[in-house]
Design a protein around this motif. Sequence first.
Motif, PDB file in Angstrom:
ATOM      1  N   ARG A 172       0.833  -1.211   0.000  1.00 49.14           N
ATOM      2  CA  ARG A 172       0.000   0.000   0.000  1.00 49.14           C
ATOM      3  C   ARG A 172       0.868   1.262   0.000  1.00 49.14           C
ATOM      4  O   ARG A 172       0.541   2.253  -0.668  1.00 49.14           O
ATOM      5  CB  ARG A 172      -0.920   0.002   1.220  1.00 49.14           C
ATOM      6  N   LEU A 173       1.987   1.224   0.724  1.00 49.01           N
ATOM      7  CA  LEU A 173       2.908   2.362   0.714  1.00 49.01           C
ATOM      8  C   LEU A 173       3.427   2.633  -0.695  1.00 49.01           C
ATOM      9  O   LEU A 173       3.471   3.772  -1.153  1.00 49.01           O
ATOM     10  CB  LEU A 173       4.097   2.070   1.634  1.00 49.01           C
ATOM     11  N   MET A 230       3.408   5.038  11.136  1.00 53.27           N
ATOM     12  CA  MET A 230       2.745   6.335  11.007  1.00 53.27           C
ATOM     13  C   MET A 230       3.640   7.327  10.270  1.00 53.27           C
ATOM     14  O   MET A 230       3.175   8.068   9.398  1.00 53.27           O
ATOM     15  CB  MET A 230       2.387   6.891  12.393  1.00 53.27           C
ATOM     16  N   ALA A 231       4.932   7.338  10.604  1.00 53.90           N
ATOM     17  CA  ALA A 231       5.856   8.251   9.938  1.00 53.90           C
ATOM     18  C   ALA A 231       5.919   7.964   8.441  1.00 53.90           C
ATOM     19  O   ALA A 231       5.912   8.887   7.616  1.00 53.90           O
ATOM     20  CB  ALA A 231       7.247   8.120  10.563  1.00 53.90           C
ATOM     21  N   LEU A 232       5.954   6.671   8.083  1.00 54.60           N
ATOM     22  CA  LEU A 232       6.077   6.306   6.674  1.00 54.60           C
ATOM     23  C   LEU A 232       4.797   6.582   5.898  1.00 54.60           C
ATOM     24  O   LEU A 232       4.834   7.067   4.765  1.00 54.60           O
ATOM     25  CB  LEU A 232       6.454   4.830   6.560  1.00 54.60           C
ATOM     26  N   THR A 233       3.637   6.256   6.486  1.00 56.28           N
ATOM     27  CA  THR A 233       2.370   6.446   5.765  1.00 56.28           C
ATOM     28  C   THR A 233       2.016   7.923   5.612  1.00 56.28           C
ATOM     29  O   THR A 233       1.505   8.339   4.580  1.00 56.28           O
ATOM     30  CB  THR A 233       1.219   5.702   6.482  1.00 56.28           C
ATOM     31  N   VAL A 234       2.305   8.707   6.657  1.00 59.09           N
ATOM     32  CA  VAL A 234       2.054  10.156   6.553  1.00 59.09           C
ATOM     33  C   VAL A 234       2.956  10.754   5.482  1.00 59.09           C
ATOM     34  O   VAL A 234       2.535  11.590   4.678  1.00 59.09           O
ATOM     35  CB  VAL A 234       2.267  10.833   7.928  1.00 59.09           C
ATOM     36  N   ALA A 281       4.081   9.248   2.907  1.00 58.04           N
ATOM     37  CA  ALA A 281       3.610   8.794   1.591  1.00 58.04           C
ATOM     38  C   ALA A 281       2.351   9.532   1.142  1.00 58.04           C
ATOM     39  O   ALA A 281       1.924   9.372  -0.006  1.00 58.04           O
ATOM     40  CB  ALA A 281       3.343   7.292   1.619  1.00 58.04           C
ATOM     41  N   GLY A 282       1.757  10.335   2.038  1.00 58.63           N
ATOM     42  CA  GLY A 282       0.587  11.123   1.664  1.00 58.63           C
ATOM     43  C   GLY A 282      -0.731  10.387   1.747  1.00 58.63           C
ATOM     44  O   GLY A 282      -1.720  10.826   1.148  1.00 58.63           O
ATOM     45  N   GLY A 321       3.651   9.890  -8.006  1.00 52.80           N
ATOM     46  CA  GLY A 321       4.835  10.196  -8.798  1.00 52.80           C
ATOM     47  C   GLY A 321       6.127  10.201  -8.012  1.00 52.80           C
ATOM     48  O   GLY A 321       7.140  10.721  -8.479  1.00 52.80           O
ATOM     49  N   ALA A 322       6.100   9.622  -6.812  1.00 45.23           N
ATOM     50  CA  ALA A 322       7.310   9.575  -5.973  1.00 45.23           C
ATOM     51  C   ALA A 322       7.717   8.123  -5.758  1.00 45.23           C
ATOM     52  O   ALA A 322       7.955   7.682  -4.637  1.00 45.23           O
ATOM     53  CB  ALA A 322       7.056  10.266  -4.638  1.00 45.23           C
TER      54      ALA A 322
END
Length: 289
Positions: A55-56, A169-173, A175-176, A64-65
């Motif tokens: 999902r990430l 949380m840090a990674l998902t936030v 990732a937008g 686009g990242a």
Amino acid sequence: MLSIPERIRFLDELATLLDAGSTPVRAFQVLKTPYAPGTPVSKACRDLLDPFHERLLEASDASGALEEGLKTVVEDLRFRLAIRRKITQGLGYPVCLIYAGILIPPVGALIFESTATYARAVLPSLLAAHLAAFLLWRFWAGMRRWGEAVPLLGIPLRRLAEARLLQAMALTVRAGLPMAECLRLSAEASGNRLWIPFGKAAGGRIANGAKVHEVLRYFPSFPEDLVGQVEASEEAGSLDGMFPRMAKAARAEADLAIETSAARFEVAAQWLAAAFAALQILGMAAKLR
């Protein structure tokens, strides 16, 4: 699925190739991996990813990242691998001591009597040790409140779950992803089964106007001091920057808790192995009289 080190190597090399300007087709050719032109990279890598990482990567691909998303997944895999190695190294010696305490003292029965006598002496103890380890693992996984009270295991496992949730949380936030999905995925990634239903319910609470810190307060046994930090960050509008710092601090606390518990477990294992060996020797001496 490949091992974690193999996945790290593949995804890291893929991110490097894409960041250098290679097309997905060329990058997968270099890595000697089948790829259907036009397929999203997140789908092409599905076999290497768990649902959280998939999902990430989907979110990063859509925004686009992609290269940043691949590096994010690699970062999280390295964190998990480091924690796994730390636990394995910390428990390796104490577990060897326990096995030695079970297997070595009755060796006289193997030399002077028979293999069957030796097996009867060690098998019950081996089965009891393995059953105790399995029950502790299963009971903590299913009933975390009870598991938190287990000596030597409860604190490091709690710290590890907190670190994994904050890391997610840090990674998902970053990732937008929508905040409701960040909370759901992070609860699942934490490894704490009691948090998963509350993560799934986060969407409804966020839709009804709840803040992130209010949702986290529902999570059973989630530290109040961490909730306070999230609340202060929300008020300041700096959640994006706060979660990585909180994750870093939580990882350090998890590392310290694991090291401390491993040292205490080593001492406990020494006493347990010595006591068991003494009982075995006394039992054999009584039989020889």
